[in-house]
Design an enzyme around this catalytic site. Structure first.
Site, short mmCIF file in Angstrom:
data_model
loop_
_atom_site.label_atom_id
_atom_site.label_comp_id
_atom_site.label_asym_id
_atom_site.label_seq_id
_atom_site.Cartn_x
_atom_site.Cartn_y
_atom_site.Cartn_z
N LEU A 111 0.82 -1.25 0.08
CA LEU A 111 -0.20 0.04 0.09
C LEU A 111 0.77 1.18 0.05
CD1 LEU A 111 -2.76 -1.01 2.70
CD2 LEU A 111 -2.84 -1.09 0.19
N ASP A 112 0.49 2.33 -0.82
CA ASP A 112 1.60 3.31 -1.03
C ASP A 112 1.41 4.10 0.47
OD1 ASP A 112 -0.46 5.30 -1.20
OD2 ASP A 112 -0.53 4.79 -3.17
N GLN A 113 2.22 5.06 0.63
CA GLN A 113 2.44 5.77 1.82
C GLN A 113 1.03 6.66 2.05
OE1 GLN A 113 5.47 8.99 1.74
NE2 GLN A 113 5.48 9.27 3.93
#
Length: 245
Positions: A111-113
């Site tokens: 999951l991206d930041q």
């Protein structure tokens, strides 16, 4: 009963350490090049050295390795942390949020930041391979907020897909839950986890994603797991859930 020789599998030593949840592939390669790993008592420095496991004896810093206990974690990832073991920029990672005594684990996809929600973690490479392989079409469900009024026609377009940077991006399904001229709320299901796929897809359709949260991955649901908390599922329960049992 079969002996070790007849049941041994041939693989490279760096893959062995990664596959058994001892260290990441890159960390394993560093250890090997530093002379910390022995096969049958002999120091090896090439990560591509072949090993027959478990027939061959493998040790790190003179400590023999063994098959690790397989573990599977559901983690509610907060927004603002990244899904890596370390970061050259010093940013907080999901592994900073977890107890060190869990042992080495890797994320099932990322999951991206800026994305929150359900993140699966395990040291079982066969499980993570199954869950991430596009051929298995394991569904991931997200709650998405975008700027502007998102139409049913655009939802249909998202399912057909668009090409971005030579890569086809598409959803399995999109449900418009609520919309206004200012903002729309959607339920989006993917069956493949390409890099920043939802953000890129909706940008191509003319809508900026303002909030993105994963609430389900395969049969595993976020439900009431609080932000930053984790829950372990016994490995047999994981396999049973994936088989539909």
């Amino acid at each position: 009963m079969a002996d070790k020789a007849s049941t041994s599998k041939r693989l490279t030593v760096d893959r062995l350490l990664s596959k058994h949840g001892i260290a990441s592939r890159s960390a394993s390669q560093e250890w090997i090049r530093a002379g910390r790993v022995r096969i049958n008592g002999r120091i090896i420095r090439d990560p591509a050295t072949w090993v027959l496991w478990p027939r061959d004896a493998v040790s790190i810093d003179d400590r023999p390795i063994h098959d690790s206990v397989k573990r599977f974690i559901l983690f509610h990832k907060p927004k603002g942390v990244i899904t890596t073991h370390s970061d050259e920029k010093g940013r907080k990672t999901v592994f900073d949020e977890l107890p060190a005594d869990l042992g080495y684990m890797h994320a099932v996809g990322r999951l991206d930041q800026a994305t929150s929600g359900l993140l699966l973690l395990t040291n079982d490479s066969s499980l993570s391979s199954y869950l991430t392989n596009p051929i298995n079409k394991v569904r991931r469900t997200y709650l998405v907020s975008v700027r502007g009024a998102f139409t049913e026609a655009q939802a249909a377009e998202a399912v057909v897909g668009v090409v971005d940077a030579g890569e086809r991006l598409q959803c399995h399904s999109v449900k418009v839950q609520k919309k206004s001229g200012r903002e729309s709320h959607l339920e989006v299901v993917l069956t493949e986890g390409k890099n920043r796929e939802i953000r890129r897809l909706f940008k191509a359709l003319g809508h900026e994603v303002t909030r993105l949260r994963r609430v389900q991955y395969g049969p595993f649901k976020l439900e009431d797991l609080r932000l930053g908390a984790w829950r372990e599922i016994p490995i047999e329960g994981v396999r049973k859930a994936l088989s539909g049992g």
